[in-house]
Scaffold this motif. Structure first.
Motif, PDB file in Angstrom:
ATOM      1  N   ARG A 226      22.727  44.691  38.237  1.00  0.00           N
ATOM      2  CA  ARG A 226      22.508  44.107  39.568  1.00  0.00           C
ATOM      3  C   ARG A 226      23.827  43.736  40.231  1.00  0.00           C
ATOM      4  NH1 ARG A 226      17.735  40.026  38.086  1.00  0.00           N
ATOM      5  NH2 ARG A 226      16.416  41.578  37.115  1.00  0.00           N
ATOM      6  N   LEU A 227      24.762  43.236  39.457  1.00  0.00           N
ATOM      7  CA  LEU A 227      26.084  42.921  40.019  1.00  0.00           C
ATOM      8  C   LEU A 227      26.788  44.192  40.483  1.00  0.00           C
ATOM      9  CD1 LEU A 227      27.295  40.120  37.599  1.00  0.00           C
ATOM     10  CD2 LEU A 227      26.697  39.877  40.026  1.00  0.00           C
ATOM     11  N   TRP A 228      26.631  45.278  39.753  1.00  0.00           N
ATOM     12  CA  TRP A 228      27.209  46.549  40.166  1.00  0.00           C
ATOM     13  C   TRP A 228      26.567  47.026  41.467  1.00  0.00           C
ATOM     14  CZ3 TRP A 228      25.079  51.506  40.547  1.00  0.00           C
ATOM     15  CH2 TRP A 228      26.010  52.520  40.764  1.00  0.00           C
ATOM     16  N   ILE A 229      25.222  46.873  41.552  1.00  0.00           N
ATOM     17  CA  ILE A 229      24.521  47.242  42.791  1.00  0.00           C
ATOM     18  C   ILE A 229      25.039  46.396  43.949  1.00  0.00           C
ATOM     19  CG2 ILE A 229      22.284  47.170  43.986  1.00  0.00           C
ATOM     20  CD1 ILE A 229      20.996  47.939  41.312  1.00  0.00           C
ATOM     21  N   TRP A 230      25.187  45.089  43.707  1.00  0.00           N
ATOM     22  CA  TRP A 230      25.718  44.212  44.756  1.00  0.00           C
ATOM     23  C   TRP A 230      27.106  44.675  45.165  1.00  0.00           C
ATOM     24  CZ3 TRP A 230      30.146  41.243  43.789  1.00  0.00           C
ATOM     25  CH2 TRP A 230      30.597  40.531  44.894  1.00  0.00           C
ATOM     26  N   PHE A 231      27.965  44.979  44.192  1.00  0.00           N
ATOM     27  CA  PHE A 231      29.332  45.385  44.497  1.00  0.00           C
ATOM     28  C   PHE A 231      29.351  46.646  45.342  1.00  0.00           C
ATOM     29  CE2 PHE A 231      33.424  47.393  43.572  1.00  0.00           C
ATOM     30  CZ  PHE A 231      34.277  46.354  43.931  1.00  0.00           C
ATOM     31  N   GLN A 232      28.442  47.574  45.057  1.00  0.00           N
ATOM     32  CA  GLN A 232      28.362  48.821  45.818  1.00  0.00           C
ATOM     33  C   GLN A 232      27.814  48.604  47.230  1.00  0.00           C
ATOM     34  OE1 GLN A 232      29.568  51.769  44.654  1.00  0.00           O
ATOM     35  NE2 GLN A 232      30.239  50.560  42.901  1.00  0.00           N
TER      36      GLN A 232
ATOM     37  N   PHE B  37      23.452  36.857  43.339  1.00  0.00           N
ATOM     38  CA  PHE B  37      22.917  35.625  42.758  1.00  0.00           C
ATOM     39  C   PHE B  37      21.940  35.955  41.637  1.00  0.00           C
ATOM     40  CE2 PHE B  37      19.634  32.290  42.749  1.00  0.00           C
ATOM     41  CZ  PHE B  37      20.426  31.205  42.377  1.00  0.00           C
ATOM     42  N   SER B  38      21.020  36.887  41.911  1.00  0.00           N
ATOM     43  CA  SER B  38      20.041  37.298  40.912  1.00  0.00           C
ATOM     44  C   SER B  38      20.738  37.888  39.685  1.00  0.00           C
ATOM     45  CB  SER B  38      19.091  38.328  41.525  1.00  0.00           C
ATOM     46  OG  SER B  38      18.288  38.910  40.552  1.00  0.00           O
ATOM     47  N   GLY B  39      21.731  38.723  39.915  1.00  0.00           N
ATOM     48  CA  GLY B  39      22.478  39.327  38.813  1.00  0.00           C
ATOM     49  C   GLY B  39      23.208  38.296  37.974  1.00  0.00           C
ATOM     50  N   LEU B  40      23.816  37.318  38.632  1.00  0.00           N
ATOM     51  CA  LEU B  40      24.533  36.269  37.891  1.00  0.00           C
ATOM     52  C   LEU B  40      23.585  35.428  37.042  1.00  0.00           C
ATOM     53  CD1 LEU B  40      27.143  35.084  40.557  1.00  0.00           C
ATOM     54  CD2 LEU B  40      27.609  36.244  38.374  1.00  0.00           C
ATOM     55  N   ILE B  41      22.432  35.073  37.602  1.00  0.00           N
ATOM     56  CA  ILE B  41      21.454  34.283  36.855  1.00  0.00           C
ATOM     57  C   ILE B  41      20.948  35.070  35.644  1.00  0.00           C
ATOM     58  CG2 ILE B  41      19.145  33.219  36.948  1.00  0.00           C
ATOM     59  CD1 ILE B  41      21.326  31.611  38.400  1.00  0.00           C
ATOM     60  N   THR B  42      20.608  36.327  35.853  1.00  0.00           N
ATOM     61  CA  THR B  42      20.113  37.166  34.756  1.00  0.00           C
ATOM     62  C   THR B  42      21.185  37.371  33.703  1.00  0.00           C
ATOM     63  OG1 THR B  42      18.611  38.279  36.288  1.00  0.00           O
ATOM     64  CG2 THR B  42      19.051  39.391  34.201  1.00  0.00           C
ATOM     65  N   LEU B  43      22.420  37.644  34.135  1.00  0.00           N
ATOM     66  CA  LEU B  43      23.527  37.811  33.203  1.00  0.00           C
ATOM     67  C   LEU B  43      23.774  36.531  32.412  1.00  0.00           C
ATOM     68  CD1 LEU B  43      25.887  39.587  32.173  1.00  0.00           C
ATOM     69  CD2 LEU B  43      27.250  38.666  34.052  1.00  0.00           C
ATOM     70  N   ALA B  44      23.761  35.386  33.094  1.00  0.00           N
ATOM     71  CA  ALA B  44      23.973  34.101  32.417  1.00  0.00           C
ATOM     72  C   ALA B  44      22.861  33.834  31.402  1.00  0.00           C
ATOM     73  CB  ALA B  44      24.045  32.973  33.445  1.00  0.00           C
ATOM     74  N   ALA B  45      21.616  34.119  31.764  1.00  0.00           N
ATOM     75  CA  ALA B  45      20.506  33.921  30.829  1.00  0.00           C
ATOM     76  C   ALA B  45      20.693  34.783  29.585  1.00  0.00           C
ATOM     77  CB  ALA B  45      19.175  34.236  31.502  1.00  0.00           C
ATOM     78  N   GLY B  46      21.087  36.032  29.779  1.00  0.00           N
ATOM     79  CA  GLY B  46      21.339  36.924  28.646  1.00  0.00           C
ATOM     80  C   GLY B  46      22.471  36.440  27.773  1.00  0.00           C
ATOM     81  N   LEU B  47      23.546  35.969  28.397  1.00  0.00           N
ATOM     82  CA  LEU B  47      24.688  35.466  27.624  1.00  0.00           C
ATOM     83  C   LEU B  47      24.323  34.196  26.855  1.00  0.00           C
ATOM     84  CD1 LEU B  47      27.571  36.133  30.177  1.00  0.00           C
ATOM     85  CD2 LEU B  47      27.139  37.343  28.010  1.00  0.00           C
ATOM     86  N   ILE B  48      23.528  33.324  27.469  1.00  0.00           N
ATOM     87  CA  ILE B  48      23.087  32.103  26.780  1.00  0.00           C
ATOM     88  C   ILE B  48      22.224  32.460  25.574  1.00  0.00           C
ATOM     89  CG2 ILE B  48      21.581  30.080  27.014  1.00  0.00           C
ATOM     90  CD1 ILE B  48      22.668  29.865  29.941  1.00  0.00           C
ATOM     91  N   ILE B  49      21.308  33.415  25.754  1.00  0.00           N
ATOM     92  CA  ILE B  49      20.468  33.850  24.634  1.00  0.00           C
ATOM     93  C   ILE B  49      21.334  34.474  23.544  1.00  0.00           C
ATOM     94  CG2 ILE B  49      18.720  35.547  23.945  1.00  0.00           C
ATOM     95  CD1 ILE B  49      17.336  34.949  26.655  1.00  0.00           C
TER      96      ILE B  49
END
Length: 189
Positions: A120-126, A138-150
């Motif tokens: 999603r961050l790549w899509i945003w960047f493009q 924002f959605s990409g950061l939240i999802t990425l953060a959730a994955g990193l926390i897990i």
């Protein structure tokens, strides 16, 4: 507050639909109760969800094997057989040892969230010049953060994380169904 013509059209469409608000409200209450139970017993909810996934995987494995053996002359026989065996073995492991299954599923889930957030961050960047693209970031950061926390808490969080996610999902679905039912009830009165 005045309704726009668009709101009037939507209300009229809702009135015409054969929707029964009681079903939505009842479903919402049931899902909220189930979500609260899952949150109160996250380890039990994790085990139950892993056993459920294991049962589905085992059934899928048997079906793959049945398909492979029914089409022996087909070039994909070996692939379907191997796929069926892997599904069946993974399902049986999840059923017989749900904590191992939870550990594997939690790792896969964390990795999926990390990959999804990064994508999603790549899509945003493009598309960052596009109006509203910040929400994708924002959605990409939240999802990425959730994955990193897990991933950071793995494997220790494996016994409760899936139950927590299940409980939260049941609660949000329950509230959504309850609120939809109440909205339908208001428009039908």
């Amino acid at each position: 507050m005045a309704l726009s013509p668009h709101d009037n059209n939507r209300s009229e469409l809702l009135r015409q639909l054969p929707l029964k608000p009681g079903w939505f409200i009842g479903l919402g209450i049931a899902l909220i109760i189930l979500g609260l139970i899952a949150l109160a017993y996250v380890v039990g909810a994790t085990v139950a969800s892993v056993v459920y996934v294991g049962i589905l995987m085992s059934i899928g494995g048997v079906l793959h094997l049945a398909h492979a053996w029914s089409a022996k002359g087909w070039r994909g026989f070996l692939f379907w057989s191997l796929s069926g065996i892997l599904y069946l073995v993974a399902g049986l492991i999840a059923i017989s040892n749900p904590l191992v299954g939870a550990t594997v599923l939690t790792l896969v889930f964390g990795a999926f969230l990390i990959a999804s957030g990064a994508f999603r961050l790549w899509i945003w960047f493009q598309n960052r010049a596009q109006a509203g693209s910040g929400w994708i970031a924002f959605s990409g950061l939240i999802t990425l953060a959730a994955g990193l926390i897990i991933a950071a808490g793995w494997p220790g969080n494996s016994v409760w994380i899936l139950g927590l996610i299940l409980g939260i999902d049941l609660l949000t679905q329950g509230w959504a169904s309850l609120l939809i039912g109440m909205a339908i009830k208001r428009t039908q009165s």
